[in-house]
Design an enzyme around this catalytic site. Structure first.
Site, PDB file in Angstrom:
ATOM      1  N   LYS A  13       0.835  -1.216   0.000  1.00  0.00           N
ATOM      2  CA  LYS A  13       0.000   0.000   0.000  1.00  0.00           C
ATOM      3  C   LYS A  13       0.868   1.264   0.000  1.00  0.00           C
ATOM      4  O   LYS A  13       0.632   2.191  -0.764  1.00  0.00           O
ATOM      5  CB  LYS A  13      -0.931   0.004   1.228  1.00  0.00           C
ATOM      6  CG  LYS A  13      -1.819  -1.221   1.324  1.00  0.00           C
ATOM      7  CD  LYS A  13      -2.716  -1.189   2.545  1.00  0.00           C
ATOM      8  CE  LYS A  13      -2.009  -1.301   3.867  1.00  0.00           C
ATOM      9  NZ  LYS A  13      -1.354  -2.597   4.121  1.00  0.00           N
ATOM     10  N   ARG A  87      -9.795   0.521   8.822  1.00  0.00           N
ATOM     11  CA  ARG A  87      -9.153  -0.752   9.079  1.00  0.00           C
ATOM     12  C   ARG A  87     -10.062  -1.731   9.814  1.00  0.00           C
ATOM     13  O   ARG A  87      -9.641  -2.813  10.189  1.00  0.00           O
ATOM     14  CB  ARG A  87      -7.944  -0.478   9.956  1.00  0.00           C
ATOM     15  CG  ARG A  87      -6.711  -1.193   9.522  1.00  0.00           C
ATOM     16  CD  ARG A  87      -5.630  -0.662  10.435  1.00  0.00           C
ATOM     17  NE  ARG A  87      -4.395  -1.312  10.254  1.00  0.00           N
ATOM     18  CZ  ARG A  87      -3.423  -0.840   9.479  1.00  0.00           C
ATOM     19  NH1 ARG A  87      -3.588   0.233   8.755  1.00  0.00           N
ATOM     20  NH2 ARG A  87      -2.286  -1.466   9.433  1.00  0.00           N
ATOM     21  N   ARG A 126      11.733  -5.593   5.205  1.00  0.00           N
ATOM     22  CA  ARG A 126      11.531  -4.161   4.975  1.00  0.00           C
ATOM     23  C   ARG A 126      12.433  -3.309   5.870  1.00  0.00           C
ATOM     24  O   ARG A 126      12.641  -3.608   7.041  1.00  0.00           O
ATOM     25  CB  ARG A 126      10.074  -3.791   5.246  1.00  0.00           C
ATOM     26  CG  ARG A 126       9.857  -2.269   5.140  1.00  0.00           C
ATOM     27  CD  ARG A 126       8.426  -1.879   5.117  1.00  0.00           C
ATOM     28  NE  ARG A 126       7.690  -2.377   6.254  1.00  0.00           N
ATOM     29  CZ  ARG A 126       6.377  -2.259   6.375  1.00  0.00           C
ATOM     30  NH1 ARG A 126       5.682  -1.672   5.434  1.00  0.00           N
ATOM     31  NH2 ARG A 126       5.769  -2.733   7.430  1.00  0.00           N
ATOM     32  N   ARG A 160      11.277  -1.409  11.420  1.00  0.00           N
ATOM     33  CA  ARG A 160      10.162  -1.082  12.314  1.00  0.00           C
ATOM     34  C   ARG A 160      10.027  -2.153  13.390  1.00  0.00           C
ATOM     35  O   ARG A 160      10.196  -3.334  13.125  1.00  0.00           O
ATOM     36  CB  ARG A 160       8.851  -0.985  11.505  1.00  0.00           C
ATOM     37  CG  ARG A 160       8.667   0.341  10.832  1.00  0.00           C
ATOM     38  CD  ARG A 160       7.536   0.375   9.820  1.00  0.00           C
ATOM     39  NE  ARG A 160       6.284  -0.271  10.196  1.00  0.00           N
ATOM     40  CZ  ARG A 160       5.181  -0.236   9.437  1.00  0.00           C
ATOM     41  NH1 ARG A 160       5.192   0.434   8.283  1.00  0.00           N
ATOM     42  NH2 ARG A 160       4.090  -0.836   9.807  1.00  0.00           N
ATOM     43  N   ARG A 171      -0.070  -8.916  13.699  1.00  0.00           N
ATOM     44  CA  ARG A 171      -0.689  -8.042  12.683  1.00  0.00           C
ATOM     45  C   ARG A 171      -1.510  -8.848  11.690  1.00  0.00           C
ATOM     46  O   ARG A 171      -2.571  -8.396  11.245  1.00  0.00           O
ATOM     47  CB  ARG A 171       0.396  -7.247  11.950  1.00  0.00           C
ATOM     48  CG  ARG A 171       0.948  -6.125  12.790  1.00  0.00           C
ATOM     49  CD  ARG A 171       2.266  -5.637  12.263  1.00  0.00           C
ATOM     50  NE  ARG A 171       2.155  -4.919  11.016  1.00  0.00           N
ATOM     51  CZ  ARG A 171       3.173  -4.722  10.184  1.00  0.00           C
ATOM     52  NH1 ARG A 171       4.363  -5.221  10.460  1.00  0.00           N
ATOM     53  NH2 ARG A 171       2.999  -4.033   9.081  1.00  0.00           N
TER      54      ARG A 171
HETATM   55  P1  AP5 Z   1       4.870  -1.554   1.841  1.00  0.00           P
HETATM   56  O1  AP5 Z   1       4.545  -0.775   0.626  1.00  0.00           O
HETATM   57  O2  AP5 Z   1       5.590  -0.870   2.964  1.00  0.00           O
HETATM   58  O3  AP5 Z   1       3.572  -2.334   2.369  1.00  0.00           O
HETATM   59  P2  AP5 Z   1       2.300  -1.781   3.154  1.00  0.00           P
HETATM   60  O4  AP5 Z   1       1.108  -2.496   2.619  1.00  0.00           O
HETATM   61  O5  AP5 Z   1       2.283  -0.286   3.147  1.00  0.00           O
HETATM   62  O6  AP5 Z   1       2.655  -2.367   4.583  1.00  0.00           O
HETATM   63  P3  AP5 Z   1       2.511  -1.776   6.044  1.00  0.00           P
HETATM   64  O7  AP5 Z   1       3.169  -2.799   6.938  1.00  0.00           O
HETATM   65  O8  AP5 Z   1       3.034  -0.378   6.170  1.00  0.00           O
HETATM   66  O9  AP5 Z   1       1.019  -1.817   6.264  1.00  0.00           O
HETATM   67  P4  AP5 Z   1       0.334  -1.922   7.572  1.00  0.00           P
HETATM   68  O10 AP5 Z   1      -1.060  -1.707   7.098  1.00  0.00           O
HETATM   69  O11 AP5 Z   1       0.564  -3.119   8.389  1.00  0.00           O
HETATM   70  O12 AP5 Z   1       1.031  -0.769   8.445  1.00  0.00           O
HETATM   71  P5  AP5 Z   1       0.651   0.724   8.754  1.00  0.00           P
HETATM   72  O13 AP5 Z   1       1.863   1.534   8.680  1.00  0.00           O
HETATM   73  O14 AP5 Z   1      -0.562   1.157   8.001  1.00  0.00           O
HETATM   74  O15 AP5 Z   1       5.742  -2.837   1.369  1.00  0.00           O
HETATM   75  C1  AP5 Z   1       6.249  -3.768   2.304  1.00  0.00           C
HETATM   76  C2  AP5 Z   1       7.635  -4.263   1.808  1.00  0.00           C
HETATM   77  O16 AP5 Z   1       7.460  -4.974   0.582  1.00  0.00           O
HETATM   78  C3  AP5 Z   1       8.646  -3.143   1.501  1.00  0.00           C
HETATM   79  O17 AP5 Z   1       9.924  -3.561   1.896  1.00  0.00           O
HETATM   80  C4  AP5 Z   1       8.559  -2.954  -0.023  1.00  0.00           C
HETATM   81  O18 AP5 Z   1       9.803  -2.516  -0.550  1.00  0.00           O
HETATM   82  C5  AP5 Z   1       8.217  -4.371  -0.477  1.00  0.00           C
HETATM   83  N1  AP5 Z   1       7.334  -4.362  -1.648  1.00  0.00           N
HETATM   84  C6  AP5 Z   1       6.233  -3.575  -1.845  1.00  0.00           C
HETATM   85  N2  AP5 Z   1       5.640  -3.877  -3.036  1.00  0.00           N
HETATM   86  C7  AP5 Z   1       6.396  -4.890  -3.578  1.00  0.00           C
HETATM   87  C8  AP5 Z   1       6.286  -5.652  -4.785  1.00  0.00           C
HETATM   88  N3  AP5 Z   1       5.286  -5.423  -5.674  1.00  0.00           N
HETATM   89  N4  AP5 Z   1       7.201  -6.616  -5.026  1.00  0.00           N
HETATM   90  C9  AP5 Z   1       8.216  -6.859  -4.130  1.00  0.00           C
HETATM   91  N5  AP5 Z   1       8.377  -6.164  -2.974  1.00  0.00           N
HETATM   92  C10 AP5 Z   1       7.470  -5.202  -2.684  1.00  0.00           C
HETATM   93  O19 AP5 Z   1       0.174   0.597  10.270  1.00  0.00           O
HETATM   94  C11 AP5 Z   1       1.081   0.295  11.315  1.00  0.00           C
HETATM   95  C12 AP5 Z   1       0.351   0.249  12.632  1.00  0.00           C
HETATM   96  O20 AP5 Z   1      -0.246   1.535  12.897  1.00  0.00           O
HETATM   97  C13 AP5 Z   1      -0.808  -0.744  12.743  1.00  0.00           C
HETATM   98  O21 AP5 Z   1      -0.379  -2.054  13.063  1.00  0.00           O
HETATM   99  C14 AP5 Z   1      -1.631  -0.100  13.868  1.00  0.00           C
HETATM  100  O22 AP5 Z   1      -1.047  -0.332  15.121  1.00  0.00           O
HETATM  101  C15 AP5 Z   1      -1.500   1.388  13.559  1.00  0.00           C
HETATM  102  N6  AP5 Z   1      -2.571   1.852  12.669  1.00  0.00           N
HETATM  103  C16 AP5 Z   1      -2.417   2.336  11.406  1.00  0.00           C
HETATM  104  N7  AP5 Z   1      -3.609   2.661  10.875  1.00  0.00           N
HETATM  105  C17 AP5 Z   1      -4.538   2.358  11.817  1.00  0.00           C
HETATM  106  C18 AP5 Z   1      -5.952   2.443  11.845  1.00  0.00           C
HETATM  107  N8  AP5 Z   1      -6.660   2.885  10.792  1.00  0.00           N
HETATM  108  N9  AP5 Z   1      -6.585   2.040  12.980  1.00  0.00           N
HETATM  109  C19 AP5 Z   1      -5.900   1.612  14.063  1.00  0.00           C
HETATM  110  N10 AP5 Z   1      -4.552   1.485  14.094  1.00  0.00           N
HETATM  111  C20 AP5 Z   1      -3.876   1.859  12.966  1.00  0.00           C
END
Ligand code: AP5
Length: 217
Positions: A13, A87, A126, A160, A171
């Protein structure tokens, strides 16, 4: 035009959002990045959010929804990508209300479909820039100069806390129980678009862009 990008943790994402911002001028709203910024700035919200995030748990809905509301009220006329919000079903309902109040629309909910073994590999490898949030991976995408971010020229590049094995497990469970049901919800209201996210970044991006352009016509 406003779109939601959703899918399991590590489905790409953040990576795809960065491409959409650069190519099509969207404004990126990532609740994960917003919380990390609060943690970095040492705010009260950051302190509360960190307790949940490090464990891989969701930050309470009332904190998350209030934070998104503040952000949207200031700039409702822009084109947004929502990444990581909503979410769960309660957040999705609050989101609908907020959009209606601000006279905004959600045009598409794009689901990135990636199998669990690929997700675990992506998350555990990552690395992220502490200064600007740019995303890297130890297998195929690291800065040329060790520890120096190619996006902002500073760093450091770190792992992270929630990308460590125990938190990844939590997660994925939290995702299955809370976020996966959104797929059915957006299918029912006719906004769901499913994209195969198990391909290289450029291929996934081409598919997303083509969906957005179709929607705009
Ligand atoms: P990346 O693009 O970073 O993936 P992502 O889907 O953004 O993953 P996140 O882990 O950031 O999502 P998340 O939803 O768990 O975390 P968030 O920060 O929102 O890609 C991942 C890796 O793969 C990278 O190394 C990249 O280079 C590689 N990659 C990407 N695309 C690729 C491809 N096509 N091919 C090969 N490699 C690839 O949330 C974190 C925390 O915040 C949550 O756990 C929660 O505690 C809190 N939080 C956030 N939002 C909320 C909410 N709405 N409500 C409550 N708590 C929340």
């Amino acid at each position: 035009m406003n779109i939601l990008l959703f899918g399991p943790p590590g489905s790409g994402k953040g990576t795809q959002s960065a491409l959409l911002v650069e190519d099509l001028g969207f404004t990126h709203i990532s609740t994960g990045n917003m919380f990390r910024q609060h943690i970095h700035n040492g705010t009260d919200l950051g302190k509360k959010a960190k307790e949940y995030m490090d464990e891989g748990l969701l930050v309470p809905d009332e904190l998350t929804i209030a934070m998104v509301r503040r952000e949207l009220e200031e700039q409702r006329e822009l084109d947004f990508i929502f990444d990581g919000f909503p979410r769960n079903v309660a957040q999705a309902q609050a989101f609908e209300q907020l959009l209606a109040e601000l006279e905004m629309n959600l045009d598409s909910a794009i689901f990135l479909d990636v199998p669990v073994d690929v997700i675990v590999e992506r998350l555990s490898g990552r690395r992220v820039c502490k200064n600007c949030g740019a995303v890297y991976h130890i297998a195929n995408h690291m800065p040329h100069e060790e520890g120096v971010c190619e996006n902002c020229g500073t760093g450091p590049i770190y792992q992270r806390e929630d990308d460590k094995p125990e938190a990844i497990k939590t997660r994925l469970k939290v995702y299955d129980e809370n976020t996966a049901p959104l797929r059915e919800l957006y299918e029912r209201n006719g906004r769901l678009v499913v994209i195969d996210g198990d391909a290289d970044e450029a291929t996934v991006y081409r598919k997303i862009k083509s969906q957005i352009q179709t929607k705009k016509m």
